[in-house]
Design an enzyme around this catalytic site. Structure first.
Site, PDB file in Angstrom:
ATOM      1  N   ARG A 131       4.927  15.252  12.453  1.00  0.00           N
ATOM      2  CA  ARG A 131       4.735  14.705  11.117  1.00  0.00           C
ATOM      3  C   ARG A 131       5.056  13.211  10.983  1.00  0.00           C
ATOM      4  O   ARG A 131       5.958  12.712  11.656  1.00  0.00           O
ATOM      5  CB  ARG A 131       5.610  15.491  10.125  1.00  0.00           C
ATOM      6  CG  ARG A 131       5.097  16.918   9.942  1.00  0.00           C
ATOM      7  CD  ARG A 131       6.163  17.864   9.418  1.00  0.00           C
ATOM      8  NE  ARG A 131       5.624  19.180   9.152  1.00  0.00           N
ATOM      9  CZ  ARG A 131       5.347  20.100  10.097  1.00  0.00           C
ATOM     10  NH1 ARG A 131       5.566  19.851  11.362  1.00  0.00           N
ATOM     11  NH2 ARG A 131       4.850  21.277   9.762  1.00  0.00           N
ATOM     12  N   HIS A 190       0.093  15.781  13.434  1.00  0.00           N
ATOM     13  CA  HIS A 190      -0.573  15.714  14.743  1.00  0.00           C
ATOM     14  C   HIS A 190      -1.636  14.613  14.823  1.00  0.00           C
ATOM     15  O   HIS A 190      -2.763  14.850  15.269  1.00  0.00           O
ATOM     16  CB  HIS A 190      -1.180  17.072  15.093  1.00  0.00           C
ATOM     17  CG  HIS A 190      -0.167  18.164  15.267  1.00  0.00           C
ATOM     18  ND1 HIS A 190       1.098  17.934  15.744  1.00  0.00           N
ATOM     19  CD2 HIS A 190      -0.227  19.512  15.031  1.00  0.00           C
ATOM     20  CE1 HIS A 190       1.766  19.089  15.790  1.00  0.00           C
ATOM     21  NE2 HIS A 190       0.992  20.043  15.357  1.00  0.00           N
ATOM     22  N   HIS A 223       0.115  21.635  22.906  1.00  0.00           N
ATOM     23  CA  HIS A 223       0.380  22.637  21.885  1.00  0.00           C
ATOM     24  C   HIS A 223       0.003  24.056  22.339  1.00  0.00           C
ATOM     25  O   HIS A 223      -0.564  24.831  21.560  1.00  0.00           O
ATOM     26  CB  HIS A 223      -0.346  22.264  20.593  1.00  0.00           C
ATOM     27  CG  HIS A 223       0.342  22.726  19.357  1.00  0.00           C
ATOM     28  ND1 HIS A 223       0.744  24.041  19.183  1.00  0.00           N
ATOM     29  CD2 HIS A 223       0.732  22.062  18.245  1.00  0.00           C
ATOM     30  CE1 HIS A 223       1.330  24.154  18.011  1.00  0.00           C
ATOM     31  NE2 HIS A 223       1.346  22.965  17.412  1.00  0.00           N
ATOM     32  N   ASP A 257      10.018  26.789  12.877  1.00  0.00           N
ATOM     33  CA  ASP A 257       9.037  25.716  13.033  1.00  0.00           C
ATOM     34  C   ASP A 257       9.860  24.435  12.917  1.00  0.00           C
ATOM     35  O   ASP A 257       9.783  23.717  11.930  1.00  0.00           O
ATOM     36  CB  ASP A 257       7.956  25.816  11.944  1.00  0.00           C
ATOM     37  CG  ASP A 257       6.856  24.777  12.137  1.00  0.00           C
ATOM     38  OD1 ASP A 257       6.850  24.098  13.176  1.00  0.00           O
ATOM     39  OD2 ASP A 257       6.002  24.636  11.232  1.00  0.00           O
ATOM     40  N   GLU A 305       6.911  22.518  22.010  1.00  0.00           N
ATOM     41  CA  GLU A 305       6.233  21.216  22.083  1.00  0.00           C
ATOM     42  C   GLU A 305       7.257  20.121  22.346  1.00  0.00           C
ATOM     43  O   GLU A 305       8.015  19.748  21.457  1.00  0.00           O
ATOM     44  CB  GLU A 305       5.510  20.944  20.761  1.00  0.00           C
ATOM     45  CG  GLU A 305       4.568  22.030  20.329  1.00  0.00           C
ATOM     46  CD  GLU A 305       4.456  22.126  18.804  1.00  0.00           C
ATOM     47  OE1 GLU A 305       4.075  21.139  18.165  1.00  0.00           O
ATOM     48  OE2 GLU A 305       4.767  23.187  18.253  1.00  0.00           O
TER      49      GLU A 305
HETATM   50  C1  BGC Z   1       3.884  22.271  13.452  1.00  0.00           C
HETATM   51  C2  BGC Z   1       3.472  23.399  12.533  1.00  0.00           C
HETATM   52  C3  BGC Z   1       1.975  23.509  12.543  1.00  0.00           C
HETATM   53  C4  BGC Z   1       1.510  23.724  13.971  1.00  0.00           C
HETATM   54  C5  BGC Z   1       0.019  23.802  14.116  1.00  0.00           C
HETATM   55  C6  BGC Z   1       3.405  22.579  14.823  1.00  0.00           C
HETATM   56  O1  BGC Z   1       3.735  21.528  15.674  1.00  0.00           O
HETATM   57  O2  BGC Z   1       5.269  22.042  13.418  1.00  0.00           O
HETATM   58  O3  BGC Z   1       3.947  23.174  11.220  1.00  0.00           O
HETATM   59  O4  BGC Z   1       1.543  24.566  11.711  1.00  0.00           O
HETATM   60  O5  BGC Z   1       1.993  22.695  14.791  1.00  0.00           O
HETATM   61  O6  BGC Z   1      -0.605  22.695  13.626  1.00  0.00           O
END
Ligand code: BGC
Length: 351
Positions: free
Chosen positions: A82, A107, A177, A249, A315
């Protein structure tokens, strides 16, 4: 060892997507795709030597291009996770990135993960992808090239090396991811997986999961994975850093903050006996258990489905929104100097 190229399929646009399968001398394999330089499948042995695919994904390339399906196995850039308000100030200048989620950037905010990458080089046990991102793409500074080298050897180690070259100072936060499910079963959630994370702190977040700048202590809370715990044991506990019903998360602040290459996390699944160790030189790791994936989703690979808690993403990253927090450890890209970071997923068995 071999690296074999096949056609995956065509996107709606007509563009072809290719797969490159690297097989080691024991038959274990990783298949990488040109789309998003992603991990398409990863077959590793269980305790009886049976090979199963341990990452989620899709049989049709188009599914990978929709952010709502969770960036399955894709490389994420230029900035993973973010950025508050889609803006940051870097070397005295403000930059604006797409607000592709709520009021923030997630992302990278654009199509960085959702295009075909170039294949620079392949060998018996490796492949190098590269993607050029022009100055100002998605608001980020500099003519920027990211290369991602995957190596998969007979030691069942998947080595991922990201390198960035840019014509000016800039920011980068690359990650992969992939969603892992070590059971090799197509209908099991990851709640039965056991996890250890080498971290005493996590980044505290507000109700939109944006870092407040504070670090929270894991000790005495459901966030504590300093000793191994089953993910499902505490995932639904009400805790301030958890979104109700979604589960983990969160970014963990790894003990390793100095850029050394160290063990970050260990994921295991008892029935299969599979163990995955995560090593990185980055200071953070996002533990995401697929809580935002839809419960009734019917697409996937073979019989497996990309649904709620079916996979766990680990990640490796700089902390989310580090560009807006001076107290977060971060390393920026220097003009015309290679920026490099390495993550490894090491597969073993026990039992
Ligand atoms: C984020 C999640 C998101 C996911 C898929 C993760 O890195 O923290 O909030 O839903 O990626 O985009």
């Amino acid at each position: 060892m071999s690296c074999e190229k096949t056609l995956f399929g065509k996107l709606k646009s007509g563009e072809e997507v290719f797969l490159y399968k690297i097989t080691n001398m024991y038959g274990a394999s990783v298949t990488l795709q040109t789309l998003g330089a992603g991990i398409h499948s990863l077959f590793v042995p269980d305790k009886n030597g049976k090979l199963d695919d341990v990452v989620l994904g899709f049989d049709e390339p188009d599914f990978y291009t929709d952010p709502d399906y969770g960036y399955q196995g894709l490389v994420v850039g230029r900035w993973a996770n973010r950025i508050r308000d889609g803006k940051f100030t870097f070397e005295g200048k403000e930059y604006n990135t797409p607000k592709n989620q709520g009021s923030w950037t997630l992302h990278g905010g654009g199509r960085f993960s959702f295009t075909n990458w170039d294949v620079e080089e392949t060998g018996d046990d490796y492949i190098v992808f590269s993607r050029f991102s022009p100055d100002g793409e998605d608001g980020f500074p500099g003519n920027f090239t990211m290369k991602v080298k995957y190596i998969f050897g007979s030691d069942n180690i998947l080595h991922i090396e990201y390198s960035v070259l840019c014509d000016r100072d800039t920011v980068a936060n690359p990650t992969n991811h992939a969603y892992f499910n070590l059971s090799g079963k197509n209908d099991e959630t990851i709640e039965n997986h056991t996890l250890m994370i080498n971290a005493d702190y996590f980044t505290e977040t507000d109700e939109s999961q944006l870092p407040t700048g504070e670090l929270g202590e894991v000790k005495g809370t459901m966030m504590d994975f300093t000793t191994p715990h089953k993910i499902g044991d505490r995932i639904d506990e009400p805790f301030r850093a958890i979104i109700d019903g979604i589960g983990y998360d969160n970014n963990y602040c790894l003990r390793n903050k100095n850029g050394d290459f160290e063990l970050a996390a260990v994921l295991s699944e008892e029935n299969s006996g599979r163990i995955m160790e995560v090593y990185t030189d980055l200071p953070g790791i996002q533990l995401y258990c697929g809580g935002w994936l839809s419960k009734g989703f019917t697409a996937g690979k073979g019989e497996s489905r990309v649904t709620f808690r079916r996979g766990v993403a680990l990640e490796t990253q700089f902390y989310p929104d580090s560009v807006n927090h001076k107290n977060f450890p971060v390393r920026y890209v220097k003009a015309n100097e290679e920026f490099r970071t390495v993550t490894q997923f090491r597969f073993k068995t026990e039992g």
